[in-house]
Design an enzyme around this catalytic site. Structure first.
Site, PDB file in Angstrom:
ATOM      1  CB  THR A  16     -38.924  24.468 -30.569  1.00 13.41           C
ATOM      2  OG1 THR A  16     -39.040  24.388 -31.980  1.00 13.41           O
ATOM      3  CG2 THR A  16     -38.446  25.835 -30.170  1.00 13.41           C
ATOM      4  CB  VAL A  17     -40.487  22.882 -25.994  1.00 12.24           C
ATOM      5  CG1 VAL A  17     -40.525  22.852 -24.471  1.00 12.24           C
ATOM      6  CG2 VAL A  17     -41.291  24.064 -26.517  1.00 12.24           C
ATOM      7  CB  ALA A  36     -34.138  18.669  -7.650  1.00 10.59           C
ATOM      8  CB  ALA A  46     -39.555   8.457 -28.021  1.00  7.65           C
ATOM      9  CE  LYS A 108     -50.558  25.247 -26.921  1.00  5.13           C
ATOM     10  NZ  LYS A 108     -49.283  25.786 -27.254  1.00  5.13           N
ATOM     11  CD  GLU A 132     -46.089  27.158 -14.239  1.00 12.71           C
ATOM     12  OE1 GLU A 132     -46.237  26.936 -13.041  1.00 12.71           O
ATOM     13  OE2 GLU A 132     -46.777  28.011 -14.845  1.00 12.71           O
ATOM     14  N   GLY A 190     -41.405  33.832 -38.436  1.00 13.20           N
ATOM     15  CA  GLY A 190     -41.415  32.595 -37.657  1.00 13.20           C
ATOM     16  C   GLY A 190     -42.241  32.674 -36.382  1.00 13.20           C
ATOM     17  CE  LYS A 208     -51.015  28.916 -24.875  1.00  8.78           C
ATOM     18  NZ  LYS A 208     -50.396  29.892 -25.774  1.00  8.78           N
ATOM     19  N   GLY A 310     -41.250  29.797 -27.150  1.00  7.83           N
ATOM     20  CA  GLY A 310     -39.811  29.788 -27.378  1.00  7.83           C
ATOM     21  C   GLY A 310     -39.146  28.634 -26.653  1.00  7.83           C
TER      22      GLY A 310
HETATM   23  N1  HSE Z   1     -48.615  29.474 -30.423  1.00 10.07           N
HETATM   24  C1  HSE Z   1     -48.501  29.993 -29.102  1.00 10.07           C
HETATM   25  C2  HSE Z   1     -48.460  31.513 -29.131  1.00 10.07           C
HETATM   26  C3  HSE Z   1     -47.258  29.552 -28.381  1.00 10.07           C
HETATM   27  O1  HSE Z   1     -48.402  32.118 -30.197  1.00 10.07           O
HETATM   28  O2  HSE Z   1     -48.476  32.092 -28.065  1.00 10.07           O
HETATM   29  C4  HSE Z   1     -47.380  28.237 -27.688  1.00 10.07           C
HETATM   30  O3  HSE Z   1     -48.416  28.193 -26.785  1.00 10.07           O
END
Ligand code: HSE
Length: 444
Positions: A16-17, A36, A46, A108, A132, A190, A208, A310
């Site tokens: 996803t990311v 930049a 990979a 994290k 970040e 989801g 976090k 997201g």
């Molecule tokens: N699973 C995390 C959340 C998202 O629900 O905020 C990714 O850090």
């Protein structure tokens, strides 16, 4: 514009990311290059699903399932780690550093548990580890703490840093539904993972919070000292009673510096459901959104709001790190922003307080017999332990009912003392349930 060849980036994991990062980098290429000062190109990917990866990036990018070959490849300058977890991801990040690659990661869990080892290895090799995207997705909170707020002595941070649980709590409040039913809905939509344990048990938020505490207070990452409590035991009636009393319940990650009676400072580091006044801006953060509130001694209150997860919101943070790395690529390592915001030799050994020493206000709910003297017995116990009551609410017993709910809000008290009071209250014959205890924060 620079005539230098683009920075060459290897991407570990194009889910996803990762696919968001590829898309954003491609779409905003010209704008990114203007910022930049040099091109940035993902040249290698990979991923175990080679076919899917190839479809996403086309023929110009080298795709393979061999992540270790990627991190050792001399043709790559920067590695983006988006695999997650702390097993193979740790080995890959350390191997990338050992091969003098800069690393950008959204991981994290890895940084909260192995950050000290990783930052030390990076410092030894003179490379950067940028993260970040690891906290609150697209919100630039790491940048704010590491750079924008460096004049301040940070007093506290309180964050809604897990979107899944915030979505669940919002739905429980709006629709009056129980936790289990809303969780099933979150999974259907989801928001929650098939295995949502890390989210609902507070572990993700604690990872976090641990990272935020490290860069806010200049301490090593210490996940094992973070108190972690999720939302699985939270009951709808407490959300309702909290509303009646003017509070909302949020899963907060809190890191707070506290002056102790012995003249030293201690640090509270905790994740738990928390009552916060409904009038606070952060109480309006609903659904899967994230927000982090920071209080500094000079700046006062600041709040950062946005999407915590997201594809493209998280990619926004990943690419910002890539741009940072590109800008400072050739800078003397001593002139770069330190990974944990403070110079590595200046980290503090401030003590993270055990929960028994934490100070908070409390919400206490109990089921009591509806007879004379019950409330007097309860309030006597609190008075004996010097715990001051701020407000009380008693639900009127229904017709024919001989018991009712009694709710107390306390002023600030040390948790060890509140635990003792709860033990004594639960021993009263007229108290018919376990005491539900939730912490409250005024955030002032
Ligand atoms: N699973 C995390 C959340 C998202 O629900 O905020 C990714 O850090």
């Amino acid at each position: 514009m620079s005539t230098q060849s683009p920075i060459r980036v290897g991407l570990l994991g194009i889910g996803t990311v990762g696919s968001g990062a590829y898309t954003v980098l491609t779409r905003n290429q010209a704008e990114i290059m203007r910022r930049a000062g040099r091109g940035i190109a993902i040249t290698h990917v990979a991923d175990l699903n080679v076919e899917r990866a190839r479809q996403l990036v086309g023929a110009d990018v080298s795709v393979s399932a061999d992540a270790f070959a990627l991190v050792r490849n001399p043709d790559i300058d920067v590695v983006i780690e988006l695999i997650g977890g702390y097993g193979v991801a740790r080995e890959l990040v350390l191997e990338a550093i050992a091969h003098s690659k800069h690393v950008v990661t959204a991981n994290k869990a890895l940084l909260a548990t192995h950050g000290n080892e990783i930052f030390r290895a990076a410092a030894d090799k003179g490379v950067m580890v940028a993260f970040e995207a690891a906290v609150a997705g697209g919100i630039p909170i790491i940048k704010a703490l590491r750079e924008g707020l460096t004049a301040n002595r940070i007093e506290w941070i309180a964050g809604i840093i897990n979107g899944t649980t915030n979505f669940i709590l919002s739905e429980m409040r709006d629709k009056g539904l129980p936790f289990s039913q809303v969780l099933a809905e979150a999974q259907r939509l989801g928001y929650a993972e098939a295995d949502p344990t890390f989210d609902i048990e507070g572990v993700d938020a604690a990872h976090k919070a641990t990272i935020l505490a490290a860069i806010a207070f200049g301490i090593p990452v210490q996940f094992d000292r973070c108190h972690v409590e999720g939302i699985t035991a939270l009951q709808s009636e407490d959300i309702r009673y909290a509303e009646q009393l003017g509070y909302r319940i949020k899963l907060l990650g809190i890191a707070r510096r506290r002056a102790l009676a012995n003249g030293t400072d201690g640090l509270e580091l905790r994740v738990h459901p928390t009552l916060i006044p409904s009038r606070r801006l952060i109480a309006s953060v609903e659904g899967a959104m994230n927000a982090v509130w920071v209080k500094g001694d000079a700046v006062g209150h600041t709040m950062y709001y946005g999407k915590g997860a997201g594809s493209e919101p998280t990619a926004s943070a990943v690419i910002a790190d890539l741009i940072d790395v590109t800008r400072t690529f050739s800078a003397d390592p001593g002139h770069r922003v330190p990974a944990l915001a403070f110079q590595p030799e200046s980290l503090s050994d401030i003590r993270i307080l055990p929960m028994s020493e934490v100070e908070s206000a409390y919400y206490l709910r109990m089921r009591v017999a509806d007879e004379p003297g019950v409330l007097a017995d309860v309030t006597r116990i609190l008075a004996d332990l010097k715990i001051s009551i701020d407000a009380a609410l008693q639900r009127e017993a229904g017709e024919g009912e001989s018991q009712t709910d009694f709710i107390l809000l306390t002023h600030l008290a040390v948790e060890g003392r509140v635990d003792e009071a709860i033990g004594r209250i639960e021993a009263l014959p007229t108290v018919l349930s376990k005491v539900v205890r939730l912490r409250m924060e005024e955030l002032s």
